[in-house]
Scaffold this motif. Structure first.
Motif, short mmCIF file in Angstrom:
data_model
loop_
_atom_site.label_atom_id
_atom_site.label_comp_id
_atom_site.label_asym_id
_atom_site.label_seq_id
_atom_site.Cartn_x
_atom_site.Cartn_y
_atom_site.Cartn_z
N GLU A 26 88.97 64.86 5.38
CA GLU A 26 89.17 64.62 3.83
C GLU A 26 89.09 65.97 3.26
OE1 GLU A 26 86.72 61.59 2.47
OE2 GLU A 26 87.33 60.00 3.53
N ASN A 27 89.93 66.29 2.60
CA ASN A 27 89.78 67.77 1.87
C ASN A 27 89.36 67.54 0.63
OD1 ASN A 27 90.94 69.21 4.32
ND2 ASN A 27 92.69 67.96 3.99
N ASP A 28 89.28 68.82 -0.06
CA ASP A 28 88.79 68.82 -1.42
C ASP A 28 89.89 68.39 -2.39
OD1 ASP A 28 86.56 69.69 -0.89
OD2 ASP A 28 86.91 71.90 -1.02
N THR A 29 89.77 67.68 -3.50
CA THR A 29 90.75 67.63 -4.57
C THR A 29 91.22 68.84 -5.25
OG1 THR A 29 89.39 66.78 -5.99
CG2 THR A 29 90.38 64.93 -4.64
N MET A 30 92.51 69.01 -5.50
CA MET A 30 92.99 70.09 -6.29
C MET A 30 93.22 70.15 -7.52
SD MET A 30 95.51 71.46 -2.92
CE MET A 30 96.30 69.63 -2.91
N THR A 31 93.40 68.90 -8.02
CA THR A 31 93.46 68.89 -9.80
C THR A 31 92.46 67.78 -10.04
OG1 THR A 31 95.21 67.20 -9.40
CG2 THR A 31 95.86 69.66 -9.60
N GLU A 32 92.41 67.83 -11.41
CA GLU A 32 91.71 66.51 -11.87
C GLU A 32 91.93 65.40 -11.79
OE1 GLU A 32 89.71 65.60 -16.47
OE2 GLU A 32 90.67 67.49 -16.04
N GLU A 33 93.40 65.31 -11.80
CA GLU A 33 93.92 64.02 -11.54
C GLU A 33 94.07 63.49 -10.04
OE1 GLU A 33 95.77 62.15 -14.97
OE2 GLU A 33 93.55 63.10 -14.93
N MET A 34 94.01 64.34 -9.24
CA MET A 34 93.88 63.94 -7.77
C MET A 34 92.70 63.18 -7.37
SD MET A 34 94.40 66.33 -4.36
CE MET A 34 95.92 66.96 -5.12
N ILE A 35 92.43 62.41 -6.89
CA ILE A 35 91.42 61.38 -6.56
C ILE A 35 91.00 61.51 -5.09
CG2 ILE A 35 91.27 60.15 -8.81
CD1 ILE A 35 91.83 57.71 -7.29
N TYR A 36 92.07 61.70 -4.25
CA TYR A 36 91.69 61.80 -2.90
C TYR A 36 92.70 62.49 -2.05
CZ TYR A 36 90.65 59.58 1.80
OH TYR A 36 90.25 59.28 3.06
N ASN A 37 92.30 63.21 -1.07
CA ASN A 37 93.42 64.12 -0.46
C ASN A 37 92.85 64.25 1.15
OD1 ASN A 37 94.81 66.14 0.52
ND2 ASN A 37 93.80 67.81 -0.54
N ALA A 38 93.70 63.73 2.13
CA ALA A 38 93.29 63.36 3.51
C ALA A 38 94.27 63.80 4.27
CB ALA A 38 92.71 62.23 3.57
N ALA A 39 94.00 64.45 5.47
CA ALA A 39 94.75 64.55 6.39
C ALA A 39 94.47 63.58 7.76
CB ALA A 39 94.88 66.13 6.92
N TYR A 40 95.57 63.12 8.33
CA TYR A 40 95.34 62.18 9.73
C TYR A 40 95.99 62.67 10.91
CZ TYR A 40 94.24 59.15 5.56
OH TYR A 40 93.68 58.60 4.53
N LEU A 41 95.39 62.66 11.89
CA LEU A 41 95.89 63.05 13.18
C LEU A 41 96.42 61.65 13.91
CD1 LEU A 41 96.78 65.54 15.07
CD2 LEU A 41 94.55 65.02 16.38
N ILE A 42 97.60 61.37 14.04
CA ILE A 42 98.03 59.95 14.53
C ILE A 42 99.05 60.28 15.70
CG2 ILE A 42 97.79 58.91 12.22
CD1 ILE A 42 100.89 59.19 12.21
N PRO A 43 98.97 59.09 16.43
CA PRO A 43 100.13 59.17 17.63
C PRO A 43 101.48 59.14 17.21
CG PRO A 43 98.47 57.48 18.03
CD PRO A 43 98.19 57.92 16.82
N TRP A 44 102.14 60.37 17.67
CA TRP A 44 103.73 60.47 17.31
C TRP A 44 104.54 59.50 16.86
CZ3 TRP A 44 105.11 65.19 15.34
CH2 TRP A 44 106.44 65.33 15.25
N ASP A 45 104.21 58.51 17.86
CA ASP A 45 105.32 57.23 17.61
C ASP A 45 104.83 56.24 16.84
OD1 ASP A 45 103.65 56.36 19.26
OD2 ASP A 45 104.63 55.62 20.97
N SER A 46 103.57 56.57 16.17
CA SER A 46 102.90 55.29 15.45
C SER A 46 103.35 55.58 13.81
CB SER A 46 101.62 55.26 15.63
OG SER A 46 100.73 56.22 14.99
N GLU A 47 104.13 56.43 13.59
CA GLU A 47 104.18 56.87 11.98
C GLU A 47 104.65 55.82 11.42
OE1 GLU A 47 105.58 58.05 8.54
OE2 GLU A 47 107.04 57.84 10.01
N ALA A 48 105.56 55.19 11.85
CA ALA A 48 106.27 54.11 11.07
C ALA A 48 105.30 53.19 10.50
CB ALA A 48 107.42 53.47 11.90
N ASN A 49 104.44 52.59 11.41
CA ASN A 49 103.25 51.66 11.10
C ASN A 49 102.46 52.34 9.96
OD1 ASN A 49 101.71 49.43 11.26
ND2 ASN A 49 100.37 50.52 12.81
N PHE A 50 102.14 53.57 10.18
CA PHE A 50 101.20 54.25 9.33
C PHE A 50 101.96 54.23 7.77
CE2 PHE A 50 99.20 57.57 7.14
CZ PHE A 50 97.71 57.68 7.61
#
Length: 244
Positions: free
Chosen positions: A188-212
């Motif tokens: 979870e990264n810092d939010t960059m603006t007042e209106e941004m409330i969540y900012n996250a990066a996810y490491l996922i299996p390459w072939d599971s992106e469609a489900n994500f």
């Protein structure tokens, strides 16, 4: 006249000679093998590159094109990295970080980075809060038009702030509960603006992106017009390729 080499990233294998890519200053992109690591580079025409939109997009485009060429687990290097010669790469990057670089290639094998940024309209959320909390709305309405003491201003402001925080936590926890279980790792990264409330990066299996992606879409539908979700499903793995 060359100022050295501009570096884009490190590949697990050499770039095929048939691949034709254009880098900064329209210089051809090549790969150089050093101690088993394949560095993606072009000849630098400048000693320092301006952090402009055009240059940043070019840097990112090179990485994305290489990922499309069969190198999804490349290690991206930060924008603007210019070296005078390959000896500098050996001394400053490979020698001190060789084991960590090898570990990152293993970690990223078969994985991809995706990111989710969530925005809301704080004014609309405050109106929604008052609608869903009649007693708070009544208290605020009773104070309108009156000359308020400082403690009264502080009290109503605190109640509204606490209410907005609860609404924000409801949104964030929904993303955590629905998406974190699909990921190998979450940052979870810092939010960059007042209106941004969540900012996250996810490491996922390459072939599971469609489900994500379907899960992100379902959350979007759940909250309707309350949120704006920016989902990036194809990006170089900057977040999860950190040396330190």
């Amino acid at each position: 006249m060359s100022s050295g080499f501009y570096l884009y990233g490190i590949l697990p294998a050499p770039l095929a000679e048939t691949v034709r890519l254009e880098g900064l200053d329209k210089a051809p992109v090549q790969s150089q093998v050093i101690d088993g690591f394949n560095f993606l580079y072009s000849e630098a025409k400048q000693e320092k590159y301006l952090t402009s939109r055009r240059n940043l997009l070019c840097h990112e485009k090179v990485l994305e094109q290489v990922m499309n060429e069969g190198f999804p687990n490349l290690l991206p290097l930060r924008f603007g990295l210019v070296v005078k010669d390959w000896e500098a790469v050996t001394n400053n990057l490979i020698n001190p970080y060789k084991e960590k670089l090898e570990h990152l290639f293993v970690k990223l094998s078969g994985q991809r980075e995706v990111s989710v940024k969530v925005f809301w309209n704080s004014n609309s959320e405050m109106q929604g809060l008052l609608v869903s909390n009649p007693s708070l709305k009544q208290k605020r309405d009773m104070l309108e038009g009156k000359t308020l003491r400082m403690e009264e201003v502080i009290e109503i402001g605190k109640l509204i702030e606490e209410g907005l925080q609860l609404r924000k936590e409801e949104v964030i926890n929904t993303f955590r509960n629905e998406l974190d279980i699909l990921a190998e790792e979450v940052i979870e990264n810092d939010t960059m603006t007042e209106e941004m409330i969540y900012n996250a990066a996810y490491l996922i299996p390459w072939d599971s992106e469609a489900n994500f992606s379907e899960k992100v879409e379902a959350i979007d539908q759940k909250f309707g017009d309350r949120l704006r979700i920016r989902y990036n499903n194809f990006t170089a793995p900057y977040t999860f390729a950190q040396l330190e």
